[in-house]
Design a protein around this motif. Structure first.
Motif, PDB file in Angstrom:
ATOM      1  N   SER A 200       0.839  -1.192   0.000  1.00  0.00           N
ATOM      2  CA  SER A 200       0.000   0.000   0.000  1.00  0.00           C
ATOM      3  C   SER A 200       0.877   1.246   0.000  1.00  0.00           C
ATOM      4  O   SER A 200       1.967   1.252   0.581  1.00  0.00           O
ATOM      5  CB  SER A 200      -0.898   0.016   1.240  1.00  0.00           C
ATOM      6  N   PRO A 201       0.435   2.324  -0.673  1.00  0.00           N
ATOM      7  CA  PRO A 201       1.225   3.561  -0.672  1.00  0.00           C
ATOM      8  C   PRO A 201       1.534   4.055   0.733  1.00  0.00           C
ATOM      9  O   PRO A 201       2.626   4.577   0.982  1.00  0.00           O
ATOM     10  CB  PRO A 201       0.337   4.537  -1.442  1.00  0.00           C
TER      11      PRO A 201
ATOM     12  N   ALA B 223       5.596   5.219   4.839  1.00  0.00           N
ATOM     13  CA  ALA B 223       6.057   5.088   6.222  1.00  0.00           C
ATOM     14  C   ALA B 223       7.430   4.434   6.296  1.00  0.00           C
ATOM     15  O   ALA B 223       8.283   4.839   7.096  1.00  0.00           O
ATOM     16  CB  ALA B 223       5.045   4.287   7.035  1.00  0.00           C
ATOM     17  N   ALA B 224       7.661   3.438   5.442  1.00  0.00           N
ATOM     18  CA  ALA B 224       8.931   2.711   5.492  1.00  0.00           C
ATOM     19  C   ALA B 224      10.096   3.562   5.008  1.00  0.00           C
ATOM     20  O   ALA B 224      11.156   3.610   5.642  1.00  0.00           O
ATOM     21  CB  ALA B 224       8.828   1.431   4.667  1.00  0.00           C
TER      22      ALA B 224
ATOM     23  N   LEU C 165      12.452   4.488  -5.474  1.00  0.00           N
ATOM     24  CA  LEU C 165      11.511   3.379  -5.578  1.00  0.00           C
ATOM     25  C   LEU C 165      11.638   2.736  -6.951  1.00  0.00           C
ATOM     26  O   LEU C 165      11.390   3.378  -7.973  1.00  0.00           O
ATOM     27  CB  LEU C 165      10.082   3.874  -5.351  1.00  0.00           C
ATOM     28  N   HIS C 166      12.041   1.474  -6.950  1.00  0.00           N
ATOM     29  CA  HIS C 166      12.194   0.702  -8.186  1.00  0.00           C
ATOM     30  C   HIS C 166      10.856   0.027  -8.474  1.00  0.00           C
ATOM     31  O   HIS C 166      10.437  -0.884  -7.762  1.00  0.00           O
ATOM     32  CB  HIS C 166      13.309  -0.334  -8.006  1.00  0.00           C
TER      33      HIS C 166
ATOM     34  N   ARG D  89       1.521   4.982 -11.533  1.00  0.00           N
ATOM     35  CA  ARG D  89       0.511   5.933 -11.043  1.00  0.00           C
ATOM     36  C   ARG D  89       0.053   5.577  -9.634  1.00  0.00           C
ATOM     37  O   ARG D  89      -0.315   6.451  -8.853  1.00  0.00           O
ATOM     38  CB  ARG D  89      -0.670   5.966 -12.014  1.00  0.00           C
ATOM     39  N   ARG D  90       0.077   4.308  -9.304  1.00  0.00           N
ATOM     40  CA  ARG D  90      -0.340   3.889  -7.961  1.00  0.00           C
ATOM     41  C   ARG D  90       0.613   4.429  -6.902  1.00  0.00           C
ATOM     42  O   ARG D  90       0.209   4.759  -5.790  1.00  0.00           O
ATOM     43  CB  ARG D  90      -0.397   2.369  -7.904  1.00  0.00           C
ATOM     44  N   LEU D  91       1.906   4.529  -7.242  1.00  0.00           N
ATOM     45  CA  LEU D  91       2.884   5.025  -6.289  1.00  0.00           C
ATOM     46  C   LEU D  91       2.953   6.550  -6.252  1.00  0.00           C
ATOM     47  O   LEU D  91       3.695   7.109  -5.450  1.00  0.00           O
ATOM     48  CB  LEU D  91       4.274   4.463  -6.607  1.00  0.00           C
TER      49      LEU D  91
END
Length: 279
Positions: A176-177, A182-183, A196-197, A206-208
């Motif tokens: 989840s985004p 958070a991570a 982010l790969h 687009r989700r990220l």
């Protein structure tokens, strides 16, 4: 975010790639007049590499190879950083550990691989005061408190200058985004950042976008971008990534597509080798 007046993730003032700080109007959109002629776009330099062996908790023997690759700023046609490419193979086999192969390893095995890659990779990068480097980490390591703590403690044992960017890969598409945001927030300081790969898929990109990442990396090894028709689709993917992120790094990009990738919105690239074809 402390030390970052822009509020974007990652090192401030355009320093993420070890280049000189840029004026605000140049930090996200490269200037057309900064593009060098095609014949001056150098892209190939010898790779420094090392290999080490590991045994998993299940008794599997793995061979891990790290190779230092130059990262090019596409606006300036200049290498501004180095990225550690990691290849994990089952000993005796030729297939790299990708996709479903990673699921065969326990989280503890992935964490050990990450810690060794971090330790060995920092020694390979030899970062200077105004330099940056990119090191890989599995999402399954970064996603856990224990994994993040181990990575951060290992990194802190190195009294190093420069900026370290952790390229998080493997499984981001299913996370989840909120969990991703958070991570990676634990890695974002003045001297650290996260890349982010993500799979080269417009939907995944687009989700990220909700994470507002400082940089996305896309592997073009599996993206057909040889001819004009194929490039039209590749350019749409790059454009979607640039809408989601301030910077976009393309991996295994054909060197003759550097200018087109820059025009489509990519900011950085690790170029693929171009072998001579004999017809």
């Amino acid at each position: 975010m402390m030390g970052n007046p822009t509020g974007r993730r990652g090192p401030p003032d355009g320093s993420a790639w070890g280049d000189r700080p840029l004026p605000p109007d140049e930090q996200t959109v490269p200037r057309p007049d900064s593009v060098l002629p095609l014949e001056r776009r150098a892209y190939a330099t010898p790779y420094e590499s090392l290999t080490f062996q590991m045994v998993t908790r299940a008794g599997r023997e793995l061979t891990v190879t790290l190779a230092a690759q130059p990262v090019f700023d596409l606006a300036r046609s200049t290498p501004v950083s180095r990225r550690i490419r990691r290849t994990v193979r089952h000993s005796g086999g030729e297939r790299a550990l990708t996709g479903l192969g990673r699921k065969a390893l326990e989280p503890a095995d992935l964490q050990r691989i990450d810690l060794q890659a971090l330790h060995q990779g920092l020694d390979m990068l030899k970062l200077g005061e105004n330099e940056s480097g990119v090191l890989p980490a599995f999402w399954r390591t970064v996603a856990t408190n224990r994994g993040r703590f181990s990575l951060l403690c290992t990194e802190m044992q190195h009294d190093r200058p420069g900026v370290l960017l952790v390229e998080v890969m493997g499984g981001l598409e299913q996370a989840s985004p909120d969990a991703v945001e958070a991570a990676i927030s634990h890695f974002e300081t003045r001297r650290q950042g996260a890349i982010l790969h993500v799979s080269p898929d417009i939907g995944a990109v687009r989700r990220l976008a909700a994470v507002k990442p400082r940089c996305l990396s896309l592997d073009f090894a599996g993206v057909t971008h040889d001819n004009a028709r194929d490039w039209a689709q590749a350019a749409l993917l790059i454009g979607a990534a640039r809408e989601a992120s301030e910077q976009v790094m393309l991996l295994n990009l054909r060197p003759d597509r550097g200018l087109a990738a820059h025009q489509a919105g990519a900011t950085h690239a690790v170029f693929a080798g171009m072998d001579v074809l004999t017809v």
